[in-house]
Design an enzyme around this catalytic site. Structure first.
Site, PDB file in Angstrom:
ATOM      1  N   LYS A  67       0.858  -1.191   0.000  1.00  0.00           N
ATOM      2  CA  LYS A  67       0.000   0.000   0.000  1.00  0.00           C
ATOM      3  C   LYS A  67       0.886   1.229   0.000  1.00  0.00           C
ATOM      4  CE  LYS A  67      -2.348   1.677   3.593  1.00  0.00           C
ATOM      5  NZ  LYS A  67      -3.415   1.952   4.583  1.00  0.00           N
ATOM      6  N   GLY A 223      -4.811   8.412  16.057  1.00  0.00           N
ATOM      7  CA  GLY A 223      -4.294   9.489  15.228  1.00  0.00           C
ATOM      8  C   GLY A 223      -2.791   9.568  15.076  1.00  0.00           C
ATOM      9  N   SER A 296      -2.957   2.120  17.818  1.00  0.00           N
ATOM     10  CA  SER A 296      -2.854   1.547  16.484  1.00  0.00           C
ATOM     11  C   SER A 296      -2.226   2.543  15.518  1.00  0.00           C
ATOM     12  CB  SER A 296      -4.247   1.155  15.977  1.00  0.00           C
ATOM     13  OG  SER A 296      -4.197   0.795  14.611  1.00  0.00           O
TER      14      SER A 296
END
Length: 325
Positions: A67, A223, A296
């Site tokens: 990606k 974020g 995350s």
């Protein structure tokens, strides 16, 4: 090669499917069944513009791909997402490129579904109140994911720009008609009664403080993706009953984790990958009042696994444009 645009991608997968896939991905990553190199973060002309390159090979799930992401915050003022992405998949048998997919929607979907996995395992089962701090492009997917695993009745919303928060509430209220949305003037007000928290900001100063959290709350910090962004304070990292992350190495470069590590407030050994937590059947908290935490930054294996599933369904339904390179 099959090309799938954003509208086609959206039709081919649900949030519930993505959550199930991501739980398997987290376990695969933490048990060493997949190869996920650290992503390459390129700062462009300023510290606000980035390009991220994220390869992955999922031996156990039959996926090979990469990606490529760009982040241009001012895009929002132009009416386009700040985060743009594409995903390329390759045949695991011969390395031939087999698909090119819009990655912008998949990024939001997998980010949300990762939160869904963590929330399902770490939040109280009867949790019904959610605080969303930051109403940018990732926020709708975060709400959708949390709502997929918990019966959310009330959503407290805070955004630095009030007008954007108001628009988010208006848009979401039309989708989630059984939820009560409340606009809050400060992060503290949004957090005080929230049993689940999601942050999707790019703040350089903590916007979530331990002292503001409701007893027993679960926090998802989404974020921060570099050392300049710190959404949660060190006190939360110090006092959380469990500090889960999607990947220890990847999250250790973010402000949320790097700063308390540098200050010796926590140690690397205090971090637990969510895949390990699930695989080993670990306990989230010792008492109901314990605060739980999930950080995350996203694993490329999440994107690739979701893309593989989308490609599989696209072939079944005859969706997409076939081209020769």
């Amino acid at each position: 090669m099959l090309i799938l645009n954003q509208n086609e991608v959206k039709k081919l997968i649900t949030m519930k499917e993505a959550i199930d896939i991501n739980e398997d991905v987290y376990i695969s990553f933490s048990t060493g069944e997949s190869t996920v190199p650290l992503r390459t973060n390129m700062e462009l002309d300023t510290t606000e513009h980035y390009s991220l390159i994220m390869p992955s090979f999922l031996n156990d799930m039959g996926g090979l791909g990469v990606k490529v992401v760009t982040i241009f915050p001012e895009n929002v003022e132009k009416g386009i997402p700040a985060t743009q992405a594409v995903i390329m998949l390759f045949d695991t048998n011969n390395g031939v490129p087999i698909a090119l997919l819009d990655g912008t929607y998949i990024t939001g979907l997998r980010t949300g579904s990762g939160t869904g996995v963590a929330t399902n395992h770490l939040a109280h089962k009867d949790a019904s109140t959610l605080a969303i701090i930051g109403t940018g492009g990732m926020a709708p997917g975060q709400l959708e994911a949390v709502a997929a695993v918990r019966d959310i009745k009330k959503v407290y919303v805070y955004n630095r720009t009030k007008q954007k928060a108001e628009k988010f509430i208006k848009d979401m209220q039309g989708i989630y008609v059984n939820m009560n949305f409340e606009l809050k003037e400060t992060p503290k007000e949004a957090l005080e009664d929230a049993e689940i928290v999601v942050t999707t900001t790019a703040t350089d100063k903590p916007i979530v403080k331990y002292e503001w959290l409701k007893s027993g709350a679960h926090v998802n910090a989404i974020g921060s993706f570099n050392k300049y962004i710190q959404e949660v304070d060190e006190e939360l990292m110090k006092k959380a009953a469990i500090r889960t992350v999607d990947g220890i190495d990847a999250t250790s470069v973010t402000g949320d984790i790097a700063i308390p590590l540098e200050k010796n407030i926590i140690k690397r050994e205090d971090l637990i990958e969510i895949g390990t937590f699930i695989h080993e059947g670990m306990k989230a908290r010792n008492k109901d009042s314990d605060i739980t935490f999930f950080k995350s930054v996203g694993l490329s294996s999440q994107d690739i696994a979701v893309a593989v599933k989308i490609l599989e369904k696209a072939k079944e339904k005859g969706i997409g444009q076939e081209v020769k390179l």
